[in-house]
Design a protein around this motif. Structure first.
Motif, PDB file in Angstrom:
ATOM      1  N   GLN A  45       0.847  -1.193   0.000  1.00  0.00           N
ATOM      2  CA  GLN A  45       0.000   0.000   0.000  1.00  0.00           C
ATOM      3  C   GLN A  45       0.880   1.240   0.000  1.00  0.00           C
ATOM      4  OE1 GLN A  45      -2.952  -0.214   3.205  1.00  0.00           O
ATOM      5  NE2 GLN A  45      -4.436  -0.739   1.619  1.00  0.00           N
ATOM      6  N   LEU A  46       0.526   2.174  -0.854  1.00  0.00           N
ATOM      7  CA  LEU A  46       1.223   3.456  -0.953  1.00  0.00           C
ATOM      8  C   LEU A  46       0.160   4.545  -0.909  1.00  0.00           C
ATOM      9  CD1 LEU A  46       3.609   2.445  -3.880  1.00  0.00           C
ATOM     10  CD2 LEU A  46       4.245   2.681  -1.476  1.00  0.00           C
ATOM     11  N   VAL A  47       0.259   5.418   0.076  1.00  0.00           N
ATOM     12  CA  VAL A  47      -0.766   6.439   0.253  1.00  0.00           C
ATOM     13  C   VAL A  47      -0.120   7.820   0.220  1.00  0.00           C
ATOM     14  CG1 VAL A  47      -2.586   7.322   1.727  1.00  0.00           C
ATOM     15  CG2 VAL A  47      -2.160   4.854   1.631  1.00  0.00           C
ATOM     16  N   GLU A  48      -0.464   8.568  -0.807  1.00  0.00           N
ATOM     17  CA  GLU A  48       0.089   9.909  -0.979  1.00  0.00           C
ATOM     18  C   GLU A  48      -0.802  10.956  -0.323  1.00  0.00           C
ATOM     19  OE1 GLU A  48       0.631   7.682  -4.998  1.00  0.00           O
ATOM     20  OE2 GLU A  48      -0.905   7.937  -3.459  1.00  0.00           O
TER      21      GLU A  48
ATOM     22  N   VAL B 108       3.157   7.393   2.481  1.00  0.00           N
ATOM     23  CA  VAL B 108       3.325   6.407   3.549  1.00  0.00           C
ATOM     24  C   VAL B 108       3.150   5.023   2.954  1.00  0.00           C
ATOM     25  CG1 VAL B 108       2.471   5.569   5.743  1.00  0.00           C
ATOM     26  CG2 VAL B 108       2.503   8.024   5.289  1.00  0.00           C
ATOM     27  N   ALA B 109       4.144   4.180   3.191  1.00  0.00           N
ATOM     28  CA  ALA B 109       4.157   2.841   2.605  1.00  0.00           C
ATOM     29  C   ALA B 109       3.899   1.773   3.657  1.00  0.00           C
ATOM     30  CB  ALA B 109       5.511   2.584   1.945  1.00  0.00           C
ATOM     31  N   SER B 110       3.285   0.682   3.242  1.00  0.00           N
ATOM     32  CA  SER B 110       3.072  -0.453   4.130  1.00  0.00           C
ATOM     33  C   SER B 110       2.958  -1.722   3.306  1.00  0.00           C
ATOM     34  CB  SER B 110       1.813  -0.249   4.973  1.00  0.00           C
ATOM     35  OG  SER B 110       0.677  -0.145   4.152  1.00  0.00           O
ATOM     36  N   GLY B 111       3.137  -2.852   3.965  1.00  0.00           N
ATOM     37  CA  GLY B 111       2.959  -4.137   3.306  1.00  0.00           C
ATOM     38  C   GLY B 111       4.205  -4.704   2.657  1.00  0.00           C
TER      39      GLY B 111
ATOM     40  N   ASN C 155       8.705   4.729   7.326  1.00  0.00           N
ATOM     41  CA  ASN C 155       8.121   4.173   6.090  1.00  0.00           C
ATOM     42  C   ASN C 155       7.506   5.273   5.225  1.00  0.00           C
ATOM     43  OD1 ASN C 155       8.874   1.657   6.927  1.00  0.00           O
ATOM     44  ND2 ASN C 155       6.813   0.782   6.959  1.00  0.00           N
ATOM     45  N   THR C 156       8.194   6.385   5.130  1.00  0.00           N
ATOM     46  CA  THR C 156       7.637   7.550   4.442  1.00  0.00           C
ATOM     47  C   THR C 156       8.649   8.151   3.476  1.00  0.00           C
ATOM     48  OG1 THR C 156       6.246   8.047   6.353  1.00  0.00           O
ATOM     49  CG2 THR C 156       6.569   9.809   4.763  1.00  0.00           C
ATOM     50  N   MET C 157       8.135   8.555   2.327  1.00  0.00           N
ATOM     51  CA  MET C 157       8.934   9.252   1.321  1.00  0.00           C
ATOM     52  C   MET C 157       8.303  10.621   1.095  1.00  0.00           C
ATOM     53  SD  MET C 157       9.837   8.063  -2.582  1.00  0.00           S
ATOM     54  CE  MET C 157       8.140   8.015  -3.121  1.00  0.00           C
TER      55      MET C 157
ATOM     56  N   TYR D 286       2.168  10.548  -8.154  1.00  0.00           N
ATOM     57  CA  TYR D 286       2.065   9.205  -7.602  1.00  0.00           C
ATOM     58  C   TYR D 286       3.375   8.775  -6.951  1.00  0.00           C
ATOM     59  CZ  TYR D 286      -1.932   8.818 -10.818  1.00  0.00           C
ATOM     60  OH  TYR D 286      -3.120   9.004 -11.501  1.00  0.00           O
ATOM     61  N   CYS D 287       3.238   8.116  -5.841  1.00  0.00           N
ATOM     62  CA  CYS D 287       4.348   7.443  -5.186  1.00  0.00           C
ATOM     63  C   CYS D 287       4.440   6.042  -5.802  1.00  0.00           C
ATOM     64  CB  CYS D 287       4.001   7.368  -3.702  1.00  0.00           C
ATOM     65  SG  CYS D 287       4.986   6.265  -2.701  1.00  0.00           S
TER      66      CYS D 287
END
Length: 126
Positions: A3-6, A23-26, A77-79, A95-96
């Motif tokens: 999951q990538l949530v911008e 924020v990335a997860s998984g 876990n953030t870019m 988009y991330c």
């Protein structure tokens, strides 16, 4: 599940600034390179910036060079993508994205991305 949530997209004036976050997860976020890509109205998806797994290497498109800064915080876990000196031509969905592996090559195929978020809209207008 990856999951990538911008977030952070907004309406900005020409010359203004914004900070985008992802924020990335998984998956093991700190284990691989990441990127920001964008799609401007009526245009194809294009690279904006890339960052290696530890942030030690970065790449920017010609349009982004000198105005945008990519960074990451693996502990969170953030870019991030700092957008400065915004131009109307920067209006796009940002988009991330997760890269399969690192590359400095300008023409590295964007189809190689293994995952992409839903995007955050940046509109630059006076």
């Amino acid at each position: 599940e990856v999951q990538l949530v911008e977030s952070g997209g907004a309406l900005a004036q020409p010359g203004g600034s914004l900070r985008l976050s992802c924020v990335a997860s998984g998956f093991n976020f700190g284990g691989g390179p990441m990127a920001w890509v964008r799609q401007r109205p009526g245009k194809e998806l294009e690279w904006v910036s890339r960052i290696s797994h530890d942030g030690g290497a970065t790449w920017y498109s010609d349009r982004a060079k000198g105005r945008f800064t990519i960074s990451r915080d693996n502990a969170k876990n953030t870019m991030y993508l700092d957008l400065n000196s915004l131009q109307t031509e920067d209006t796009a969905m940002y988009y991330c994205a997760k890269m399969r592996f690192w590359s400095f090559i300008d023409s590295f195929p964007i189809s190689s991305l293994t995952a992409r978020g839903q995007g955050t809209l940046v509109t630059v207008s006076s």
